[in-house]
Enzyme design. Structure first.
Site, PDB file in Angstrom:
ATOM      1  N   GLU A  33       0.832  -1.197   0.000  1.00 27.14           N
ATOM      2  CA  GLU A  33       0.000   0.000   0.000  1.00 27.14           C
ATOM      3  C   GLU A  33       0.875   1.259   0.000  1.00 27.14           C
ATOM      4  OE1 GLU A  33      -3.610   1.907   2.739  1.00 27.14           O
ATOM      5  OE2 GLU A  33      -2.849  -0.111   3.150  1.00 27.14           O
TER       6      GLU A  33
ATOM      7  N   SER B 147      -4.061   1.977   9.363  1.00 30.90           N
ATOM      8  CA  SER B 147      -2.603   1.965   9.299  1.00 30.90           C
ATOM      9  C   SER B 147      -2.092   3.256   8.682  1.00 30.90           C
ATOM     10  CB  SER B 147      -2.114   0.759   8.475  1.00 30.90           C
ATOM     11  OG  SER B 147      -2.553   0.856   7.125  1.00 30.90           O
TER      12      SER B 147
END
Length: 368
Positions: free
Chosen positions: A94, A126
């Protein structure tokens, strides 16, 4: 490049107990794809669903049941589905895709580290930091901190680390857990409520009369970030927070571009124009905004700050305080360091969303 972007809320993880309902929540996106992709091209157009931290945090089989329901839904549409088209993406991917998106759109991928920018992508579950570093750091780094990213004839050694559990929504839960049901300096005076994240509910209680306090709130946030936690090297100055190594800074980490919830919260504070694709501020200015927000009631937050959702008003003091600590304590930026908040990048005359899906698509094309 032509960009059609649409974002839906809530995310898939909100449907943990109802996988079919979760899959059906994607139908507006698929219908948009049907309207965007010509009929003759649909069979050859790949569709992919990449889940992020929200699903990584779900217990048991809930995440996999959601993904199975999504895959079943995708098979009802005429697009191409490859092996692994529906999956949970790890945090490092990501972060790397966000870095690739940003630097691609900015036209920075010319082989020179100094022309690239570092990216911080703050999600709900996150947060990822990514930047290009000199090859020499790869050999001396602990395992798992670098990914090789390619663009044309150039390749980059990208430092990328994802702190799972340190996204904005997860951080709220962690900070409230410290209070353990008592009054928190991050919660407005007189507020009594509940906050649920990842299936666990926390009491959100403010002092009876004393307003929330940005400095005291940040003190709690800093204990959650735990910058003194040792990482996998002997020199503590090469550690970021929560035990993560971050000792490869250099030319690729001199300019910081911040996105997702960082853009949202900072633009709501008026530090950058939410109508513009990007803007600049400093961590010090974010702290000033946090101090102002913490002195207010949720009702005052709604009237004094632009675009704050009613469900976020009681946590706006926390969110701005967390943004400041994340940058200064977590990532060791100076109070007066100029940072760029980015929602979109103007690319060839068109505003393109500065989000990781574009980087994922670029990467998929480069390895196909």
């Amino acid at each position: 490049m032509d960009d059609t972007f649409q974002q839906l809320k809530p995310g898939l993880s909100s449907f943990a107990a109802s996988p079919t309902e979760g899959a059906d929540s994607l139908k507006p996106l698929l219908e948009l794809a049907m309207r965007t992709v010509p009929a003759a091209a649909r069979a050859g157009t790949t569709v992919a669903v990449r889940a992020t931290a929200g699903l990584r945090l779900l217990p048991g089989e809930q995440a996999h049941e959601l993904l199975r329901a999504v895959e079943k839904l995708l098979n009802e549409y005429p697009f191409q589905i490859n092996h692994g088209s529906v999956s949970i993406m790890d945090g490092a991917e990501e972060g790397a895709f966000q870095w690739l998106t940003m630097n691609y759109l900015l036209g920075n991928l010319r082989g020179d580290l100094g022309s690239t920018v570092a990216t911080v992508d703050l999600g709900g579950g996150s947060v990822q930091l990514a930047y290009a570093a000199d090859k020499k750091h790869v050999a001396t780094a602990p395992d798992g901190y670098f990914k090789e990213m390619k663009s044309g004839d150039f390749s980059y050694h990208v430092y990328v680390y994802s702190h799972l559990g340190f996204g904005l929504m997860a951080a709220r839960a962690a900070v409230l857990a410290v209070a353990d049901g008592d009054a928190s300096p991050c919660v407005p005076a007189g507020h009594v409520g509940e906050y649920t994240y990842a299936g666990k509910t926390h009491k959100a209680v403010g002092h009876d009369s004393q307003p929330a306090d940005a400095v005291k709130c940040k003190a709690v946030v800093d204990t959650v970030l735990d910058p003194a936690a040792p990482c996998e090297v002997q020199t503590q100055e090469n550690c970021a927070f929560a035990g993560a190594w971050d000792g490869a800074r250099g030319a690729g980490a001199t300019a910081f571009y911040l996105s997702s919830y960082l853009f949202d919260r900072v633009s709501q504070a008026g530090l950058v124009d939410p109508a513009e694709p990007s803007g600049k501020t400093t961590p010090g200015e974010i702290l000033v905004a946090a101090t102002r927000a913490c002195a207010m009631t949720p009702a005052q937050v709604l009237t004094q700050f632009h675009g704050v959702a009613e469900t976020d008003a009681a946590y706006y003091c926390h969110d701005l305080s967390y943004a400041h600590s994340l940058l200064v304590v977590g990532y060791r930026l100076a109070e007066d360091a100029e940072v760029t908040l980015v929602k979109q990048v103007v690319y060839k005359g068109q505003k393109i969303e500065a989000a990781w899906p574009l980087g994922a698509a670029i990467n998929a094309l480069s390895v196909s």
